[in-house]
Enzyme design. Structure first.
Site, mmCIF file in Angstrom:
data_model
loop_
_atom_site.group_PDB
_atom_site.id
_atom_site.type_symbol
_atom_site.label_atom_id
_atom_site.label_comp_id
_atom_site.label_asym_id
_atom_site.label_seq_id
_atom_site.Cartn_x
_atom_site.Cartn_y
_atom_site.Cartn_z
ATOM 1 C CD GLU A 28 56.868 44.583 13.758
ATOM 2 O OE1 GLU A 28 55.953 44.465 12.914
ATOM 3 O OE2 GLU A 28 57.105 43.729 14.632
ATOM 4 C CG HIS A 33 64.663 35.362 15.498
ATOM 5 N ND1 HIS A 33 63.907 34.713 14.558
ATOM 6 C CD2 HIS A 33 63.814 35.725 16.491
ATOM 7 C CE1 HIS A 33 62.647 34.656 14.972
ATOM 8 N NE2 HIS A 33 62.555 35.271 16.136
#
Ligand SMILES: Cc1ncc(C[n+]2csc(CCOP(=O)(O)OP(=O)(O)O)c2C)c(N)n1
Lengths: 349, 337
Positions: free
Chosen positions: B60, B129
């Site tokens: 990322e 999540h």
């Protein structure tokens, strides 16, 4: 293929050299073909650059000691690594430096006052990156390597034939960003030169704490060819950077260069290296000084060194005096200048 | 008008932005052939090519840092973060580079980067999540932060985000991806509401209920349920979380005198705190009661069997309305009322 092979030879062994510490010109199969055009007048130019940036560095250090600058990160000892690489670049190559590449910035034409704006505390960056193709110096260790890699993605998309070069230190090689940059650059075969100045210290941490193998030895694991060069040998650095740029600009992807050099000064003017560094080490490296070895070589070529030194000293004096007057005449910003003169939020609404 | 799902609307907005500007490139993990784990970029790589819809290595910070380099080069990268809880490796690049380069360079270098983040809970996922990390970013100046609540906004605001010369974090309520709604694909962007503008989605007169993203539809349900109880709720969808468009909030609170804020994110230091403080400063003399926050608890996002308790739902928000109205509520016993 054979070149690829010979490059690998220069990865973990003794750094590739063209000018020894004593100023002897030696051969290197890998490097020689890339500096055939370099005659004595070119070398004299590199000599001048190195003397001038050492003078800029010394002057800035004095300005800090005199309270005119808040801080300064000296490049003393790293002149060959910076000048050799910067003088290999083309105008449209884009540089993503750390905070220590003032020699590179000088070669790119950065205005002297702009060099010290940040260190005087007047601004967060000194120059418009697009005027000199040098990004604003990066303080977050290693972050700029990703910026160079992304810019290189743009170059490929645009069909441009230039490259990016990113400068970072030995400490930075431990950062995730540097490793991620190498992954991206390798996977997308990007025109990036990873130029690591191994100056042996990351503040007080020796390079051995960052890596148990020569830093250049890491790159092949990413699929990136590497060169380990004597970073105090301006000619070897020039050759290595030309090799890397040629590969980048002809679609061959990234190269990692480890320029083995030494930070002869403190990390910054706020640092005290006597707390962690053996004085003998400094003496050893003084004997490998990048400037005196080039002087010895030029002298052996019959160059009139008295004249060259006088000319170069005059130039260095003039530059130093410009730097000083630019610095002390820089007005303090007005308090409200802290607010941007442009809108931070430009978008509609 | 076309009826489409929320997810499809984002896809259509991305497609339009890519059609109109060759400098728009998408970057992320699994966004190419797969079309993203939520299929938001479905079909785009096929139509625009792998050089514009880029499957990146799994890193990322690498994605964000290379997006910065592309922006330096004049591109408008749109980065997909696969899930909210995976944005943290990119945090340094977002906060130290994306947010600051424009300021650092005195406006010379622009960072027109859009960062798409599927966020929030309600889908029964394991840890990492279901998070709502928006306040980390609203706290950072130099970033725009928006959250969309319906397909039409999803469609227009993704285009506005991409067109913005500022970096924009675009929070997508993943549990609403399959909600359908009407979308005017021919809508003229210049006529659309500004990306920074809050919108009153239900008019009311007794209490102002402020929210964004996934809870906007819950808040609408609250307004209907409350009207059965005789309480008239005005629902405001913030749309922009930074900067906040305070004017409609102030106007509403001057009318209602009562304020409830709800979000999935934790309470401490969250957007609710900022809104409560700002509205108290601006409308103190109009307030009949202290502002009320109904939020996720101050705990790490819990295992999914707990999430129905953790997430503000109709009952908890109704309870918050009761508190703001001074009616009997879950805290009455504690308060000795
Ligand atoms: C992410 C980050 N961590 C820590 C620092 C503080 N810091 C500034 S310079 C430095 C050492 C860097 O060493 P190296 O990469 O070898 O470069 P050099 O300073 O020797 O040129 C450290 C730890 C920083 N600027 N950024």
């Amino acid at each position: 293929m054979s070149e690829q092979h010979s490059l690998r030879d220069g990865v973990t062994g003794e750094p590739l050299t063209l000018i020894t510490a004593e100023g002897q010109r030696v051969d290197s199969d890998t490097l020689d073909p890339w500096v055939n055009d370099v005659g004595d007048s070119f070398l004299a130019g590199l000599y001048e650059d190195m003397v001038v940036i050492r003078r800029i560095d010394t002057e800035a250090t004095h300005l800090q000691r005199q309270g005119e600058l808040a801080l300064w990160p000296p490049l003393l000892g790293q002149e060959a690594a910076q000048i050799g690489s910067a003088r290999a670049l083309a105008q449209d190559d884009f540089v993503f430096p750390s905070y220590r590449e003032n020699g590179v910035a000088y070669c790119r034409g950065v205005n002297l006052t702009d060099l010290i704006r940040v260190w005087r505390g007047n601004a967060s960056s000194g120059w418009d990156p697009y005027q000199v193709n040098v990004a604003t110096p990066q303080v977050i260790i290693g972050a700029q390597t990703l910026h160079a890699t992304g810019y290189a993605m743009g170059l490929v998309n645009d069909g441009a034939s230039s490259a990016t070069i990113t400068y970072f230190g030995d400490g930075a090689t431990s950062q995730g960003d540097v490793n991620e940059a190498m992954v991206f650059a390798a996977s997308f075969c990007l025109p990036v030169v990873f130029f690591c100045q191994n100056n042996h210290w990351a503040i007080s941490e020796p390079v051995g704490l960052q890596s148990q193998v020569p830093l250049a030895g890491r790159a092949p694991g990413f699929g990136i060819p590497a060169l380990r060069v004597d970073g105090n040998d301006v000619l070897a650095v020039l050759a290595a950077t030309r090799i890397a740029l040629d590969r980048a600009c002809s679609g061959g992807g990234p190269t990692f260069i480890e320029a083995v050099t030494y930070r002869m000064g403190p990390h910054t003017t706020a640092d005290d290296p006597t707390r962690y560094r053996d004085a003998n080490e400094l003496e050893d490296w003084k004997a490998k000084d990048p400037i005196s070895r080039l002087a010895a070589l030029l002298n052996s070529h019959g160059m009139d060194m008295e004249k060259l030194d006088a000319d170069v000293a005059a130039k260095a004096d003039a530059v130093a005096s410009d730097l000083r007057s630019g610095c002390i005449n820089l007005p303090d910003p007005e308090p409200l200048d802290v607010l941007p003169t442009f809108s931070l939020r430009i978008a509609p609404g | 008008m076309t009826v489409m799902t929320f997810g499809r609307a984002i896809n259509a907005g991305l497609r339009k932005a890519m059609d109109q500007d060759p400098k728009v490139v998408l970057m992320g993990e699994d966004i190419g052939k797969l079309g993203g784990v939520f299929r938001i970029t479905d079909g785009l790589q096929k139509d625009f090519g792998a050089h514009r819809v880029i499957d990146t290595p799994l890193a990322e910070s690498g994605i964000m840092g290379t997006a910065v380099g592309l922006a330096y080069r004049g591109y408008r990268p749109v980065v997909e973060i696969q899930f909210d809880g995976f944005i943290y490796p990119a945090f340094d690049q977002i906060v130290c580079q994306v947010a600051k380069l424009h300021y650092r360079t005195q406006g010379n270098v622009k960072m027109p980067i859009t960062i798409r983040v599927p966020f929030g809970g309600g889908i029964g996922s394991p840890e990492h999540h279901s998070e709502s990390p928006e306040a980390y970013f609203t706290h950072t100046s130099g970033l725009r932060v928006v959250s969309v609540s319906n397909p039409q906004d999803a469609y227009t605001m993704i285009q506005q985000a991409i067109a913005s010369d500022d970096p924009v974090l675009y929070f997508e309520p993943k549990r609403r991806y399959h909600t359908k709604g009407e979308v005017d694909e021919a809508a003229d962007l210049s006529q659309a509401p500004a990306v920074g503008a809050a919108s009153v989605v239900t008019q009311g007169s007794d209490v102002t209920l402020v929210t964004y993203g996934p809870l906007v539809s819950t808040a609408r349900d609250v307004a209907i349920a409350a009207s059965d109880d005789g309480v008239s709720v005005e629902v405001i969808d913030l749309r922009s979380l930074s900067p906040i468009d305070f004017e409609p909030l102030e106007a509403s609170v001057r009318k209602t005198g009562r304020l409830v804020i709800t979000h999935e994110a934790a309470q401490f230091g969250g957007l609710g705190a900022e809104i409560a403080a700002s509205i108290t400063e601006r409308c103190f003399n109009y307030l009949e009661a202290a502002p009320v926050r109904v939020t996720g608890f101050d705990i790490p996002y819990p295992p999914s069997k707990f999430e129905s308790h953790h997430l503000p739902d109709l009952d908890r928000i109704m309870d918050g309305i009761d508190r703001a109205m001074g009616r009997p509520n879950s805290l009455s016993a504690l308060e000795g009322k």
